[in-house]
Design an enzyme around this catalytic site. Structure first.
Site, short mmCIF file in Angstrom:
data_model
loop_
_atom_site.label_atom_id
_atom_site.label_comp_id
_atom_site.label_asym_id
_atom_site.label_seq_id
_atom_site.Cartn_x
_atom_site.Cartn_y
_atom_site.Cartn_z
N GLY A 291 0.80 -1.21 0.00
CA GLY A 291 0.00 0.00 0.00
C GLY A 291 0.84 1.27 0.00
O GLY A 291 1.93 1.33 -0.59
N SER A 292 0.38 2.28 0.72
CA SER A 292 1.01 3.61 0.66
C SER A 292 2.39 3.68 1.27
O SER A 292 3.07 4.70 1.13
CB SER A 292 0.10 4.63 1.34
OG SER A 292 -1.13 4.75 0.65
N THR A 293 2.84 2.63 1.96
CA THR A 293 4.18 2.68 2.54
C THR A 293 5.27 2.70 1.47
O THR A 293 6.42 3.02 1.78
CB THR A 293 4.42 1.48 3.48
OG1 THR A 293 4.18 0.26 2.76
CG2 THR A 293 3.52 1.55 4.70
N SER A 348 -1.35 11.32 1.45
CA SER A 348 -1.36 9.99 0.86
C SER A 348 -2.26 9.94 -0.38
O SER A 348 -3.14 9.07 -0.52
CB SER A 348 -1.82 8.94 1.88
OG SER A 348 -1.43 7.65 1.50
#
EC number: 3.4.16.4
Length: 577
Positions: A291-293, A348
């Site tokens: 995901g957004s990491t 994000s």
């Protein structure tokens, strides 16, 4: 008078007499040869009937944490055995033997009868020396003892997934015990003894070969940090009603894994009711879409291309982007229709990240992710470790480019993600990961330009400290950097995603002014308060990072100034550090 036949044929008599003389001479010579010259022959045959070699067990090497705290030790135990053939003729003794061993007489008799044709059978293994001597002291017929060693794990479930365990024969079966089997396993010795035809010991002759113990292994794990990570991860699972979780801490400069905690866990000292799911070292085995990491990694690719700078703006209004039949959406409302690169990370924004990715191309993002170790072997050699998958396409279409840029369409492990963040924190220099203590800092390889890595460190600090940032990850007294992420869980056995099933993530490092440790927190399927990474995983990051920085005596870089302390005192606020 008749003449004797020998007188008629004197040569025949002489031949017989000569043969008899030769035979007597040969026998006499053989007797002299065996007893005087070649006496080893008789000795060897005599020894073959009475001399035996009993193995001398060798204990495994000690496993310690980086500070010498024991994580796995070998303790002496007694194993009781019998010769069923001998016991078959002493049925009247069976009840007494069973009673001394605490066994059911009927079950014991059944075992003896089933193994009646064998010459060896274990009665009981792993008894303490006191328990074993209590049984052997009764001098029961046909009951014998063997000295062995058994592993004991002082930290129990706290280090279970890292250290692993051994089987009943003291061979490594999981974790470090398995991956370092050759280093830890000792070499058994031999003791020469004399036994009678019934196998009873007559005399202990000598030690034919001394046992060589295994070598000591110092892990990179810091037991203090491991306890801290274990406690906070367990509490997080309870508070959020989560299914599982992982937490990994890595030393930015040396690549040492300082802590690796997983939930659920198990007690390696008592595995009677062990569930297979509890044995999984999820930090190395479970693969997931991050995901957004990974947005900071995609952003690093943009800065590295030279086409983008932190102050450049991207239009994200109206919060969605249509690509054919595929719609990219921002999960939360952004603070404005236009964002700079830091703002894209703080908010994000999938739309903003996708537009940047379209400009630099999917190949550039793929190369940066690969250089940072995503979807690659870590080199730790841990049993069962997964590599994951980082897709590379001949032709990067818009949908594939966009999804890769914000963390979908690839699968990685927690250890890979923390390694990538450790590289960013180490000014773009990738240092090999290590599960053992490192005494000399390795060279490493510059995989991202230093100026790009330093820029990303500042941007990620703003992700935590900005007004719309992930404030739950903040650490009093320190500047920290990081990025939250929330990823849907892929279905098992079918295409698509499982409904209402998410992974909550947070990855970061600190202190921001001179990063020392990197950390990743993964919470699997939280079900109570929410599922966003900034809500579920960020608080765990903040608590563990705060404790870790203090335990490692790292100087705070965000203490309040005298003016701030005076203002806080005037307002009745205590300056908490």
């Amino acid at each position: 008078m008749m003449k004797l036949e020998g007188a008629l044929y004197p040569w025949r008599f002489r031949i017989v007499l000569g043969l008899l003389t030769l035979m007597v001479g040969a026998i006499s010579w053989r007797i002299v040869d065996l007893h005087v010259i070649d006496h080893d022959f008789l000795k060897a045959h005599g020894d073959a009937r009475s001399v035996r070699h009993i193995p001398i067990p060798a204990h495994r090497g000690l496993i310690t944490d980086r500070n010498g705290e024991p994580l796995a030790v070998s303790t002496p135990v007694t194993t009781l055995w019998t010769n069923p053939k001998d016991l078959m003729g002493a049925r009247d003794q069976w009840p007494q033997i069973a009673q001394s061993l605490g066994l059911d007489p009927k079950a014991f008799a059944q075992r003896i009868e089933q193994n009646a044709n064998r010459e060896f059978m274990y009665l009981m293994r792993g008894l303490t020396p006191e328990q074993g001597q209590a049984v052997l002291g009764n001098k029961l017929p046909g009951v014998y003892g063997i000295e062995e060693f058994r592993r004991f794990y002082p930290a129990g479930e706290v280090t279970a997934h890292v250290v692993g365990f051994t089987d009943v024969d003291d061979r490594g079966r999981e974790g470090v015990e398995l991956s370092f089997e050759e280093w830890l396993a000792g070499v058994p010795g031999k003791r020469q003894v004399l036994k009678d035809r019934r196998g009873r010991l007559i005399k202990d002759v000598q030690v034919a070969r001394n046992a060589k113990p295994g070598k000591t292994l110092a892990l990179s794990i810091d037991l203090r940090l491991q306890y801290l990570a274990h406690r906070e991860l367990r509490n997080a699972l309870v508070e959020n009603g989560a299914k599982a979780g992982s937490l990994v801490i890595v030393d930015v400069k040396t690549g040492e894994v300082l802590a690796m905690a997983n939930q659920p866990t198990y007690n390696p000292n008592n595995r009677r009711n062990l569930q297979p799911a509890a044995m999984r070292n999820r930090a190395m085995i479970d693969v997931f879409e991050p995901g957004s990491t990974v947005k900071p990694i995609s952003m690093s690719a943009a800065l590295q291309s030279g086409r983008w700078k932190p102050e450049n703006k991207v239009e994200v209004y109206p919060g969605s982007l249509q690509i054919g039949r595929y719609t990219i959406k921002d999960v939360s409302r952004t603070e404005g229709p236009v964002l700079d690169l830091t703002g894209i990370l703080i908010n994000s924004s999938n739309v903003g990240m996708s537009k940047i990715a379209f400009d630099i191309g999917g190949e550039a993002i793929y190369d940066t992710m690969r250089n940072l170790g995503l979807g690659q072997d870590t080199g730790l050699g841990f049993p069962g470790e997964r590599v994951g998958n980082l897709p590379n396409h001949r032709e990067w279409r818009k949908a594939e480019t966009a999804t890769l840029s914000y963390g979908y369409g690839l699968s990685i492990t927690a250890i890979q993600l923390v390694h990538a963040y450790a590289t960013l924190a180490n000014n773009g220099k990738a240092v090999p990961l290590s599960m053992t203590r490192v005494d000399t800092i390795p060279e490493g390889a510059q995989v991202i330009p230093e100026d790009v890595a330093r820029t990303m460190q500042g941007m990620l600090q703003q992700v935590v400290e900005a007004p719309r940032g992930v404030f739950r990850a903040q650490v009093p007294g320190y500047h920290v950097s990081g990025k939250s992420g929330t990823a849907r869980k892929a279905s098992v056995g079918t295409k698509g995603y499982t409904q209402n099933a998410y992974r909550s993530l947070f990855a970061g490092f600190g202190p921001s002014s001179n990063p020392r440790i990197a950390m990743v927190v993964v919470i699997d399927e939280p079900s109570k308060a929410g599922y966003f990474g900034g809500l579920v995983s960020a608080p765990v990051f903040g608590k563990v990072m705060a404790g870790a920085l203090r335990l490692m005596n790292i100087v705070p870089d965000n203490l309040p100034t005298e003016e701030q302390q005076t203002a806080n005192a005037a307002n009745g606020k205590g300056g908490r550090i």
